[in-house]
Design an enzyme around this catalytic site. Sequence first.
Site, PDB file in Angstrom:
ATOM      1  N   LYS A 228     -12.625  -9.898  13.931  1.00 56.11           N
ATOM      2  CA  LYS A 228     -12.225  -8.508  14.119  1.00 56.11           C
ATOM      3  C   LYS A 228     -13.301  -7.721  14.853  1.00 56.11           C
ATOM      4  CE  LYS A 228      -8.126  -8.710  12.348  1.00 56.11           C
ATOM      5  NZ  LYS A 228      -7.664  -8.084  11.106  1.00 56.11           N
ATOM      6  N   ARG A 269      -7.441 -15.347   5.783  1.00 55.07           N
ATOM      7  CA  ARG A 269      -6.709 -15.652   7.012  1.00 55.07           C
ATOM      8  C   ARG A 269      -7.726 -15.730   8.150  1.00 55.07           C
ATOM      9  NH1 ARG A 269      -4.224 -12.925  11.334  1.00 55.07           N
ATOM     10  NH2 ARG A 269      -2.272 -13.896  12.041  1.00 55.07           N
TER      11      ARG A 269
END
Length: 287
Positions: A228, A269
């Site tokens: 991210k 994830r």
Amino acid sequence: MYWQTSRYQIDLTRPQVMGIVNVTPDSFSDGGKHDATLAALKHCEQLIRDGADILDIGGESTRPGAPPVSLEDELARVIPVLREATQWGVPVSVDTYKPRVMQAVLDLGADIINDIWALRWQEGGAGSLDGTAVVAAHPNCGVCLMHMHREPQTMQVAPMQGDVLPQVRDFLVQSAEDLHAQGVDKARIMLDPGIGFGKTVAQNFALLARQAELLQAGYPVLAGWSRKSSLAGMVPHRHPDASLSATERLAPSLAAALLAAERGATVLRVHDVKETVQVLRVLEAIR
């Protein structure tokens, strides 16, 4: 403790690694690498060899600013991969917000619906379906409800304001309780705070630091920190908004995954399955 899904009761007494399979040309980190069916299937096989407990197949990018994909295109990307992957002895999740995609993949044996919209997306036109109704009508499928502020096209243009934790927690708990009221057993429901989906960098890290407060709601939590953009500031001499390679994002991604697991997240994830599995073995060893 387990996560009830279509074919499996997934053990949540240890963190489960969910491997990301982006069957898209434009996902933020690995778009285009696995957009052909054969390439996606080879990637699935590699993720399983690397230790993935769950595969998560997605046919539409949800990166900030990503354009929507038609129903037909999403089905064309996902269905061929799903048909094969469901034969490989691991739970298969499909990352989608479209009710018609949900119905199609559940009919083909998908185990989990992973929805960034938390079943809120409204499908227009005659004979439209409702995501809540699709999931509630299935006897066992698992579902992951994610918090997203605004939508992919606009979520980072005007991020959330104020104390993020109670806003995220209240939304997710209400979404879960509404689904439970439709007859969906709580054991089928997973919550995802939506790291990077309409939050500032500080808010994302606040969600990690205070993750225990979300767990107090009584539902298991999925953490999606892999690669991210909030992790860009962890790389020395790089501006937080700078574009980083997958290699540069690996170390901070692993650190965030480990901290999330240590703070109680039961599903991680990730893109980098092998490395995440190794990190989790260290956590298991000290426990």
